[in-house]
Design a protein around this motif. Structure first.
Motif, PDB file in Angstrom:
ATOM      1  N   ARG A  39       0.260  -0.779  -0.638  1.00  0.00           N
ATOM      2  CA  ARG A  39       0.535  -0.260   0.703  1.00  0.00           C
ATOM      3  C   ARG A  39      -0.424   0.890   1.023  1.00  0.00           C
ATOM      4  O   ARG A  39      -0.985   0.971   2.121  1.00  0.00           O
ATOM      5  CB  ARG A  39       1.997   0.185   0.779  1.00  0.00           C
ATOM      6  CG  ARG A  39       2.509   0.386   2.201  1.00  0.00           C
ATOM      7  CD  ARG A  39       4.001   0.667   2.181  1.00  0.00           C
ATOM      8  NE  ARG A  39       4.769  -0.531   1.884  1.00  0.00           N
ATOM      9  CZ  ARG A  39       5.673  -0.630   0.913  1.00  0.00           C
ATOM     10  NH1 ARG A  39       5.898   0.399   0.115  1.00  0.00           N
ATOM     11  NH2 ARG A  39       6.342  -1.750   0.737  1.00  0.00           N
ATOM     12  N   THR A  40      -0.627   1.765   0.049  1.00  0.00           N
ATOM     13  CA  THR A  40      -1.556   2.872   0.239  1.00  0.00           C
ATOM     14  C   THR A  40      -2.998   2.383   0.279  1.00  0.00           C
ATOM     15  O   THR A  40      -3.819   2.875   1.060  1.00  0.00           O
ATOM     16  CB  THR A  40      -1.393   3.900  -0.890  1.00  0.00           C
ATOM     17  OG1 THR A  40      -0.020   4.274  -0.994  1.00  0.00           O
ATOM     18  CG2 THR A  40      -2.236   5.136  -0.635  1.00  0.00           C
ATOM     19  N   GLU A  79       3.777  -0.289  -3.852  1.00  0.00           N
ATOM     20  CA  GLU A  79       3.511   1.054  -3.329  1.00  0.00           C
ATOM     21  C   GLU A  79       2.011   1.344  -3.332  1.00  0.00           C
ATOM     22  O   GLU A  79       1.466   1.895  -2.367  1.00  0.00           O
ATOM     23  CB  GLU A  79       4.253   2.098  -4.172  1.00  0.00           C
ATOM     24  CG  GLU A  79       5.765   2.070  -3.993  1.00  0.00           C
ATOM     25  CD  GLU A  79       6.474   3.020  -4.946  1.00  0.00           C
ATOM     26  OE1 GLU A  79       5.770   3.631  -5.803  1.00  0.00           O
ATOM     27  OE2 GLU A  79       7.701   3.153  -4.859  1.00  0.00           O
ATOM     28  N   TYR A  80       1.347   0.983  -4.401  1.00  0.00           N
ATOM     29  CA  TYR A  80      -0.097   1.184  -4.492  1.00  0.00           C
ATOM     30  C   TYR A  80      -0.822   0.352  -3.436  1.00  0.00           C
ATOM     31  O   TYR A  80      -1.736   0.852  -2.752  1.00  0.00           O
ATOM     32  CB  TYR A  80      -0.579   0.802  -5.889  1.00  0.00           C
ATOM     33  CG  TYR A  80      -2.082   0.703  -5.996  1.00  0.00           C
ATOM     34  CD1 TYR A  80      -2.862   1.831  -6.199  1.00  0.00           C
ATOM     35  CD2 TYR A  80      -2.718  -0.529  -5.888  1.00  0.00           C
ATOM     36  CE1 TYR A  80      -4.236   1.745  -6.285  1.00  0.00           C
ATOM     37  CE2 TYR A  80      -4.094  -0.629  -5.974  1.00  0.00           C
ATOM     38  CZ  TYR A  80      -4.850   0.511  -6.177  1.00  0.00           C
ATOM     39  OH  TYR A  80      -6.219   0.410  -6.256  1.00  0.00           O
ATOM     40  N   GLU A 133       7.414  -2.912  -7.968  1.00  0.00           N
ATOM     41  CA  GLU A 133       7.581  -1.855  -6.980  1.00  0.00           C
ATOM     42  C   GLU A 133       6.402  -0.890  -7.011  1.00  0.00           C
ATOM     43  O   GLU A 133       5.882  -0.487  -5.950  1.00  0.00           O
ATOM     44  CB  GLU A 133       8.880  -1.093  -7.233  1.00  0.00           C
ATOM     45  CG  GLU A 133       9.160   0.000  -6.212  1.00  0.00           C
ATOM     46  CD  GLU A 133      10.474   0.711  -6.454  1.00  0.00           C
ATOM     47  OE1 GLU A 133      10.910   1.456  -5.556  1.00  0.00           O
ATOM     48  OE2 GLU A 133      11.061   0.524  -7.540  1.00  0.00           O
ATOM     49  N   PHE A 153      10.064  -5.899  -2.517  1.00  0.00           N
ATOM     50  CA  PHE A 153       9.624  -4.542  -2.200  1.00  0.00           C
ATOM     51  C   PHE A 153       8.592  -4.475  -1.078  1.00  0.00           C
ATOM     52  O   PHE A 153       8.327  -3.379  -0.572  1.00  0.00           O
ATOM     53  CB  PHE A 153       9.059  -3.872  -3.460  1.00  0.00           C
ATOM     54  CG  PHE A 153      10.090  -3.608  -4.510  1.00  0.00           C
ATOM     55  CD1 PHE A 153      11.030  -2.597  -4.326  1.00  0.00           C
ATOM     56  CD2 PHE A 153      10.139  -4.368  -5.662  1.00  0.00           C
ATOM     57  CE1 PHE A 153      11.991  -2.346  -5.297  1.00  0.00           C
ATOM     58  CE2 PHE A 153      11.103  -4.119  -6.638  1.00  0.00           C
ATOM     59  CZ  PHE A 153      12.030  -3.109  -6.451  1.00  0.00           C
ATOM     60  N   GLY A 154       8.018  -5.597  -0.694  1.00  0.00           N
ATOM     61  CA  GLY A 154       6.997  -5.550   0.346  1.00  0.00           C
ATOM     62  C   GLY A 154       6.927  -6.829   1.142  1.00  0.00           C
ATOM     63  O   GLY A 154       7.500  -7.859   0.783  1.00  0.00           O
TER      64      GLY A 154
END
Length: 265
Positions: free
Chosen positions: A250-251, A247-248, A243, A23-24
């Motif tokens: 990345r923010t 997402e966290y 995932e 995912f990253g």
């Protein structure tokens, strides 16, 4: 973004690592040299990076932060979560319900735990002083409390992303890795409020917070897990916690210059 594990732990957690990388853009670093020279080399290797720190090494975490390395979780979370006595002191300070804990055995039977143990491997049910284990780590002692289950709440940033109820018919140890059974659990409003009070006080990024679920539905906090394992989450939830974490993160990187006070909600 870097993902740091000790080599043995990386092998045990390869599936979770692969999910994070799916995912990253996450580069795995396996590190086992915690000497002064090793830490200096590590700091140079991860300079100006965000490092998802998946080792139980509070002193190493503090050194890296002193070298301006951004850690997930921060060093203070690593220190408190990996010392059950410090976790207990935090629970008392926050005024959340907690299992009474002592540094000497005050009654028998009782439960003894190494202060820095994890995964349920260094926990003993003592019937008498003669049962006292010989360990190199300090012990904490807790009364035997009747309860229906143990609950682990998974918290990413300021959000509870799921919880797992863990039970065992054959042992007082309920860890999934030790053979306990697990099912999805929905926190009550009171439980979620207390869980988030702990996470916000820690300024944690990704932790597990454990409590006993008593027969009457009340709860008593027990431990904090950093790094927290996700096997029981995957067993019980449709969401992919890797995932959610990516997402966290990345923010979080977007907010990095402003610190964790401005992290995503």
């Amino acid at each position: 973004m870097k993902l740091l594990y000790e080599t043995a732990d990386a092998k045990r957690n390869h599936e979770f690592i692969e999910e994070l990388q799916r995912f990253g853009d996450v580069r795995l670093i396996q590190w086992d040299d915690w000497s002064s020279n090793g830490l200096q080399l590590l700091a140079e290797t991860v300079k100006s990076e965000t490092v998802v720190f998946r080792a139980r090494r509070p002193q190493a975490a503090r050194f890296l932060e002193d070298q301006q390395v951004r850690l997930v979780n921060r060093a203070e979370v690593n220190r408190i979560a990996n010392d059950k006595w410090q976790s207990y002191q935090l629970f008392l300070f926050l005024g959340v319900p907690v299992i009474p804990s002592y540094q000497t055995a005050t009654e028998f039977p009782c439960v003894a735990k190494t202060a820095d143990g994890h995964g349920g491997s260094e926990v003993w049910l003592l019937q008498a002083v003669q049962d006292m284990p010989v360990t190199s780590s300090p012990l904490i002692f807790q009364p035997v409390i009747q309860h229906q289950a143990d609950v682990r709440a998974y918290v990413i940033g300021n959000k509870v992303v799921g919880a797992v109820k863990r039970c065992s018919k054959d042992s007082f140890k309920v860890n999934y890795s030790l053979g306990g059974t697990v099912e999805k659990y929905i926190l009550t409003a009171a439980q979620e409020k207390d869980v988030l009070r702990i996470a916000r006080a820690l300024k944690s990024d990704y932790v597990g917070i454990d409590f006993l679920l008593l027969e009457d539905g009340q709860h008593l906090f027990n431990e904090i897990e950093d790094p927290v394992g996700a096997r029981s989450f995957y067993k019980t939830h449709e969401e992919n916690i890797a995932e959610l974490l990516v997402e966290y993160l990345r923010t979080l990187e977007q907010h990095a210059p402003f610190g964790r006070e401005d992290r995503p909600k």
